[in-house]
Motif scaffolding. Structure first.
Motif, PDB file in Angstrom:
ATOM      1  N   TYR A  70     -43.558  66.981 -23.912  1.00 23.12           N
ATOM      2  CA  TYR A  70     -43.464  66.078 -22.752  1.00 23.12           C
ATOM      3  C   TYR A  70     -43.707  64.636 -23.222  1.00 23.12           C
ATOM      4  O   TYR A  70     -44.798  64.096 -23.044  1.00 23.12           O
ATOM      5  CB  TYR A  70     -44.505  66.452 -21.694  1.00 23.12           C
ATOM      6  N   PRO A  71     -42.709  64.020 -23.853  1.00 17.30           N
ATOM      7  CA  PRO A  71     -42.936  62.689 -24.452  1.00 17.30           C
ATOM      8  C   PRO A  71     -42.880  61.557 -23.428  1.00 17.30           C
ATOM      9  O   PRO A  71     -41.951  60.760 -23.403  1.00 17.30           O
ATOM     10  CB  PRO A  71     -41.807  62.575 -25.469  1.00 17.30           C
ATOM     11  N   VAL A  72     -43.883  61.515 -22.566  1.00 18.96           N
ATOM     12  CA  VAL A  72     -43.972  60.452 -21.563  1.00 18.96           C
ATOM     13  C   VAL A  72     -45.344  59.795 -21.651  1.00 18.96           C
ATOM     14  O   VAL A  72     -46.295  60.393 -22.174  1.00 18.96           O
ATOM     15  CB  VAL A  72     -43.774  61.005 -20.132  1.00 18.96           C
ATOM     16  N   ALA A  73     -45.451  58.568 -21.105  1.00 14.01           N
ATOM     17  CA  ALA A  73     -46.764  57.907 -21.072  1.00 14.01           C
ATOM     18  C   ALA A  73     -47.670  58.719 -20.142  1.00 14.01           C
ATOM     19  O   ALA A  73     -47.205  59.273 -19.165  1.00 14.01           O
ATOM     20  CB  ALA A  73     -46.620  56.485 -20.555  1.00 14.01           C
ATOM     21  N   GLY A  74     -48.926  58.810 -20.445  1.00 12.86           N
ATOM     22  CA  GLY A  74     -49.836  59.548 -19.568  1.00 12.86           C
ATOM     23  C   GLY A  74     -50.756  60.472 -20.333  1.00 12.86           C
ATOM     24  O   GLY A  74     -51.881  60.713 -19.918  1.00 12.86           O
ATOM     25  N   ALA A 228     -46.056  57.864 -26.405  1.00 15.76           N
ATOM     26  CA  ALA A 228     -44.855  58.699 -26.524  1.00 15.76           C
ATOM     27  C   ALA A 228     -43.658  58.101 -25.793  1.00 15.76           C
ATOM     28  O   ALA A 228     -42.527  58.185 -26.266  1.00 15.76           O
ATOM     29  CB  ALA A 228     -45.146  60.101 -26.002  1.00 15.76           C
ATOM     30  N   GLN A 229     -43.920  57.494 -24.630  1.00 18.60           N
ATOM     31  CA  GLN A 229     -42.810  56.955 -23.844  1.00 18.60           C
ATOM     32  C   GLN A 229     -42.199  55.722 -24.499  1.00 18.60           C
ATOM     33  O   GLN A 229     -41.128  55.288 -24.120  1.00 18.60           O
ATOM     34  CB  GLN A 229     -43.273  56.629 -22.426  1.00 18.60           C
ATOM     35  N   GLU A 230     -42.918  55.157 -25.476  1.00 18.37           N
ATOM     36  CA  GLU A 230     -42.379  53.980 -26.157  1.00 18.37           C
ATOM     37  C   GLU A 230     -41.998  54.296 -27.605  1.00 18.37           C
ATOM     38  O   GLU A 230     -41.763  53.403 -28.406  1.00 18.37           O
ATOM     39  CB  GLU A 230     -43.420  52.847 -26.115  1.00 18.37           C
ATOM     40  N   THR A 231     -42.008  55.603 -27.949  1.00 14.43           N
ATOM     41  CA  THR A 231     -41.710  56.009 -29.323  1.00 14.43           C
ATOM     42  C   THR A 231     -40.251  56.438 -29.433  1.00 14.43           C
ATOM     43  O   THR A 231     -39.750  57.160 -28.577  1.00 14.43           O
ATOM     44  CB  THR A 231     -42.631  57.184 -29.733  1.00 14.43           C
ATOM     45  N   ARG A 232     -39.600  56.000 -30.505  1.00 12.69           N
ATOM     46  CA  ARG A 232     -38.220  56.423 -30.743  1.00 12.69           C
ATOM     47  C   ARG A 232     -38.212  57.868 -31.213  1.00 12.69           C
ATOM     48  O   ARG A 232     -38.995  58.219 -32.084  1.00 12.69           O
ATOM     49  CB  ARG A 232     -37.588  55.548 -31.833  1.00 12.69           C
ATOM     50  N   ARG A 233     -37.302  58.694 -30.693  1.00 13.02           N
ATOM     51  CA  ARG A 233     -37.193  60.120 -31.039  1.00 13.02           C
ATOM     52  C   ARG A 233     -38.574  60.782 -31.042  1.00 13.02           C
ATOM     53  O   ARG A 233     -39.019  61.322 -32.064  1.00 13.02           O
ATOM     54  CB  ARG A 233     -36.533  60.310 -32.403  1.00 13.02           C
ATOM     55  N   PRO A 234     -39.297  60.761 -29.918  1.00 12.65           N
ATOM     56  CA  PRO A 234     -40.691  61.208 -29.902  1.00 12.65           C
ATOM     57  C   PRO A 234     -40.903  62.671 -30.282  1.00 12.65           C
ATOM     58  O   PRO A 234     -41.880  62.997 -30.937  1.00 12.65           O
ATOM     59  CB  PRO A 234     -41.120  60.963 -28.451  1.00 12.65           C
ATOM     60  N   ALA A 235     -39.969  63.549 -29.867  1.00 14.95           N
ATOM     61  CA  ALA A 235     -40.167  64.970 -30.168  1.00 14.95           C
ATOM     62  C   ALA A 235     -40.116  65.216 -31.669  1.00 14.95           C
ATOM     63  O   ALA A 235     -40.719  66.159 -32.181  1.00 14.95           O
ATOM     64  CB  ALA A 235     -39.112  65.805 -29.458  1.00 14.95           C
ATOM     65  N   THR A 236     -39.396  64.374 -32.392  1.00 10.73           N
ATOM     66  CA  THR A 236     -39.309  64.504 -33.843  1.00 10.73           C
ATOM     67  C   THR A 236     -40.489  63.801 -34.508  1.00 10.73           C
ATOM     68  O   THR A 236     -41.089  64.313 -35.452  1.00 10.73           O
ATOM     69  CB  THR A 236     -37.991  63.862 -34.347  1.00 10.73           C
ATOM     70  N   VAL A 237     -40.815  62.614 -33.996  1.00  6.41           N
ATOM     71  CA  VAL A 237     -41.806  61.756 -34.652  1.00  6.41           C
ATOM     72  C   VAL A 237     -43.235  62.240 -34.415  1.00  6.41           C
ATOM     73  O   VAL A 237     -44.045  62.293 -35.348  1.00  6.41           O
ATOM     74  CB  VAL A 237     -41.643  60.297 -34.139  1.00  6.41           C
ATOM     75  N   ILE A 238     -43.545  62.621 -33.182  1.00  9.24           N
ATOM     76  CA  ILE A 238     -44.947  62.906 -32.832  1.00  9.24           C
ATOM     77  C   ILE A 238     -45.560  64.059 -33.638  1.00  9.24           C
ATOM     78  O   ILE A 238     -46.677  63.922 -34.145  1.00  9.24           O
ATOM     79  CB  ILE A 238     -45.101  63.094 -31.315  1.00  9.24           C
ATOM     80  N   PRO A 239     -44.868  65.213 -33.796  1.00  8.69           N
ATOM     81  CA  PRO A 239     -45.499  66.253 -34.620  1.00  8.69           C
ATOM     82  C   PRO A 239     -45.808  65.779 -36.034  1.00  8.69           C
ATOM     83  O   PRO A 239     -46.864  66.085 -36.589  1.00  8.69           O
ATOM     84  CB  PRO A 239     -44.453  67.375 -34.627  1.00  8.69           C
ATOM     85  N   ARG A 240     -44.882  65.004 -36.618  1.00  7.16           N
ATOM     86  CA  ARG A 240     -45.106  64.519 -37.996  1.00  7.16           C
ATOM     87  C   ARG A 240     -46.329  63.617 -38.049  1.00  7.16           C
ATOM     88  O   ARG A 240     -47.221  63.785 -38.886  1.00  7.16           O
ATOM     89  CB  ARG A 240     -43.880  63.758 -38.492  1.00  7.16           C
ATOM     90  N   THR A 241     -46.378  62.630 -37.155  1.00 12.71           N
ATOM     91  CA  THR A 241     -47.475  61.666 -37.226  1.00 12.71           C
ATOM     92  C   THR A 241     -48.807  62.309 -36.841  1.00 12.71           C
ATOM     93  O   THR A 241     -49.823  62.043 -37.460  1.00 12.71           O
ATOM     94  CB  THR A 241     -47.205  60.465 -36.313  1.00 12.71           C
ATOM     95  N   SER A 242     -48.789  63.172 -35.831  1.00 17.38           N
ATOM     96  CA  SER A 242     -50.046  63.756 -35.366  1.00 17.38           C
ATOM     97  C   SER A 242     -50.686  64.629 -36.433  1.00 17.38           C
ATOM     98  O   SER A 242     -51.886  64.544 -36.682  1.00 17.38           O
ATOM     99  CB  SER A 242     -49.816  64.605 -34.114  1.00 17.38           C
ATOM    100  N   LEU A 243     -49.872  65.479 -37.063  1.00 20.05           N
ATOM    101  CA  LEU A 243     -50.452  66.417 -38.027  1.00 20.05           C
ATOM    102  C   LEU A 243     -51.037  65.673 -39.228  1.00 20.05           C
ATOM    103  O   LEU A 243     -52.131  66.000 -39.703  1.00 20.05           O
ATOM    104  CB  LEU A 243     -49.402  67.437 -38.474  1.00 20.05           C
ATOM    105  N   VAL A 244     -50.318  64.656 -39.695  1.00 16.77           N
ATOM    106  CA  VAL A 244     -50.849  63.861 -40.813  1.00 16.77           C
ATOM    107  C   VAL A 244     -52.131  63.159 -40.380  1.00 16.77           C
ATOM    108  O   VAL A 244     -53.137  63.139 -41.106  1.00 16.77           O
ATOM    109  CB  VAL A 244     -49.802  62.828 -41.303  1.00 16.77           C
ATOM    110  N   LEU A 245     -52.107  62.619 -39.173  1.00 16.08           N
ATOM    111  CA  LEU A 245     -53.274  61.889 -38.660  1.00 16.08           C
ATOM    112  C   LEU A 245     -54.499  62.792 -38.546  1.00 16.08           C
ATOM    113  O   LEU A 245     -55.605  62.420 -38.952  1.00 16.08           O
ATOM    114  CB  LEU A 245     -52.939  61.290 -37.294  1.00 16.08           C
TER     115      LEU A 245
END
Lengths: 513, 69
Positions: A70-74, A228-245
């Motif tokens: 659910y890549p939305v702000a909130g 997430a709502q301001e991230t480009r291609r969030p479904a692709t980007v967020i898992p990568r960044t979160s797990l590394v973080l």
């Protein structure tokens, strides 16, 4: 209303920006938390960070699944609303909002603490003002100036502040790594660590307080999902960044606490709770004379970024809450030129200002703010875990680019649901910390629930005034919204997958009639 | 063509930090176990070593997959 007259948040945040947005918040926490946790958990501070870190990993995995689905702000508020309905969504939102406002106050205060590494007279200043004894108004004024600067920065827009996060965050990654490597190689004494572990292990109550303070390192993940709502291609980007973080921050938190207890007595770090990492770096042989001031400078900057993510996060959260009809649309307005939610930035940063002023009326402002911090986080995360489990049953159709591992397939109403075992373990873990907070945080256990109740009174007034139910949810078109979100995010593969799953569901429902 | 995948600067950075992590983990574990065994020290050393080796395993698989066996 036309698209031109209702500006939306821009999708400007890249992979690196998303990582740094979270890192700037969560990675900086060790600069503020080290001294506070040392003061509470003493010789057991390493274990306190370890226990909190393991729970944090589970929270991180849950957020990764939900934010990519659910890549939305909130963030947590939105996930809880999707899973448990409007009322609980509001409760989670108000709890996390409390944390964002404290985030602004706590990290601006800590940033000023590191500035005072260079001005010991300010650091040690103390005076009595009427009934308030041993307060430091100079430090408080410095913090207020920093918050004012952040308000201005955030009104100007996400592009500028994200770039600011990214550059300083990168320098900090290198510096923290260097301190850890050089510290372990040249200054660390395992004998001192063991000595403090055996002779100065805290009482159970102190350990509980320390481990619940250590949990303040968690809001960075919430920041990534907020963005997430301001991230480009969030479904692709967020898992990568979160797990590394998640793993980067866990390693850093564990490293600094273990390193600190192997170089200095915990009392030294506790006594310097305004600038503990600089104190630690300063005590490393050979490089200490340079590393101390450099770390202080960097600490002041990275903590300012963390405070900045508090301003950004609270504004995005309230933007989402007003969008969902939980608070007034007055908060929903975005700046016509900068496209930033200017009203929420100003209102909630000003709440941070009030918290800063009140905390500086106590002798240990940092501890007072830290004391209040953990309640909102643990309440919000408990609700997020419950929502994670519930959504596996109620919304199996939304594609999940990442799933929390260790799932048990079970049959539910004629279909297979993957039950998240780690979600249950995480929920119990966070709830345990919430209990610790209620038992040991003298200010937080009063201020936290009072804040949530005050927010609820506003919620009840607002919903009644607009003819909406208070404890029930208003009807929402989640499926249409999910399609719109995936389209806006340009996640066309997931959109196709989602439409296929819905069509399959509709076909089966027709077949059953 | 050698068949080896080209490493960009991000890959090189990750490879470098993975090696560093594994080495630091080994040093911490060695010092903790030889001087004064303790739970936090073993946990940290083990975590650094495991995480470093885990990341290195990806590059090893990639190298083998590209015909470097």
């Amino acid at each position: 209303m036309t698209a031109e007259s209702k500006p939306e948040l821009r999708r400007d945040v890249t992979v690196w920006g998303s990582f740094m947005w979270g890192y700037a918040d969560v990675g900086a926490d060790i600069y503020a938390a080290l001294g506070l946790v040392m003061a509470a958990a003493q010789g057991g501070a390493g274990l306190a960070f370890g226990v909190a870190g393991l729970i944090y990993i589970l929270i991180g995995l849950a957020y990764t699944e939900l934010a990519s689905a659910y890549p939305v702000a909130g963030g947590g508020q939105y996930f809880t609303l999707r899973g448990l309905g409007d009322f609980w969504g509001f409760v989670a939102g108000s709890a996390l909002l409390l944390d964002y406002t404290i985030d602004v106050a706590l990290f601006a205060t800590a940033s000023a603490g590191y500035i005072n590494f260079f001005i010991p007279a300010f650091k040690h200043f103390s005076m009595n003002l009427g009934p308030f004894r041993g307060i430091n108004p100079i430090w408080g004024m410095e913090a207020l100036v920093l918050i004012g600067f952040l308000i201005w920065l955030n009104i100007r827009g996400v592009r500028e502040s994200s770039l600011f996060n990214e550059i300083i965050g990168a320098i900090d990654l290198v510096t923290e790594s260097s301190i850890i490597v050089l510290g372990f190689l040249f200054a660390w004494r395992p004998e001192l660590l063991v000595h403090q572990w055996h002779t100065q292990f805290p009482t159970l109550k102190k350990f509980m307080y320390g481990s619940s303070l250590a949990i303040i390192s968690f809001v960075g993940l919430e920041s990534i999902s907020q963005a997430a709502q301001e991230t480009r291609r969030p479904a692709t980007v967020i898992p990568r960044t979160s797990l590394v973080l998640i793993f980067t921050v866990f390693i850093f938190a564990l490293s600094f606490s273990t390193l600190g207890l192997g170089i200095l007595p915990w009392q030294v770090l506790a006594a310097n709770e305004g600038d503990p990492v600089a104190t630690l770096a300063h005590s490393i042989p050979l490089i200490g004379a340079l590393a101390g001031p450099f770390t202080a400078l960097l600490g002041a900057t990275i903590l300012l970024i963390s405070s900045n993510t508090g301003v950004m996060g609270s504004s995005r959260l309230t933007y989402s809450m007003s969008d969902l009809g939980l608070i007034s649309e007055w908060f929903h307005k975005v700046h016509p030129r900068y496209h930033t939610p200017v009203r929420t930035i100003v209102v909630f940063a000003l709440i941070g200002v009030v918290q800063t002023v009140l905390s500086f009326l106590t002798p240990r402002a940092m501890d007072t703010l830290g004391n209040m911090y953990a309640f909102g986080a643990t309440l919000g995360y408990t609700l997020v875990f419950i929502s994670l489990i519930k959504l596996r049953f109620s919304d199996p159709y939304s594609p999940r680019p990442y799933k929390v591992p260790l799932n048990v397939p079970i049959q539910w109403r004629g279909r297979t649901v993957e039950f998240p075992v780690l979600g249950v373990i995480g929920m119990l873990g966070v709830f345990g910390v919430l209990v610790e907070v209620v038992l040991t945080h003298q200010i937080g256990r009063i201020a936290g629930p009072a804040w949530v109740v005050a927010c609820f009174l506003y919620f009840a007034w607002y919903r009644r005034r607009h003819g909406m139910p208070i404890f029930r949810s208003v009807p929402r078109e989640w499926e249409k919204q999910q399609v719109a979100v995936l389209t806006s995010a340009e996640e066309f593969d997931l959109l196709e997958e989602y439409r296929f799953a819905l069509a399959d569901r509709d076909r089966r429902q027709k077949g059953n009639r | 063509m050698s068949g080896q995948p080209a490493l960009n600067w991000v890959d090189r950075y990750r490879l470098g930090t993975s090696v560093l992590m594994a080495l630091l983990g080994a040093v911490v574990l060695y010092r903790v176990l030889s001087a004064a065994p303790s739970l936090p020290g073993v946990l940290l050393g083990g975590a650094l070593l495991a995480f470093g080796l885990y990341r290195l395993s990806f590059y090893w698989k990639r190298w083998r997959g590209a015909g470097g066996r």
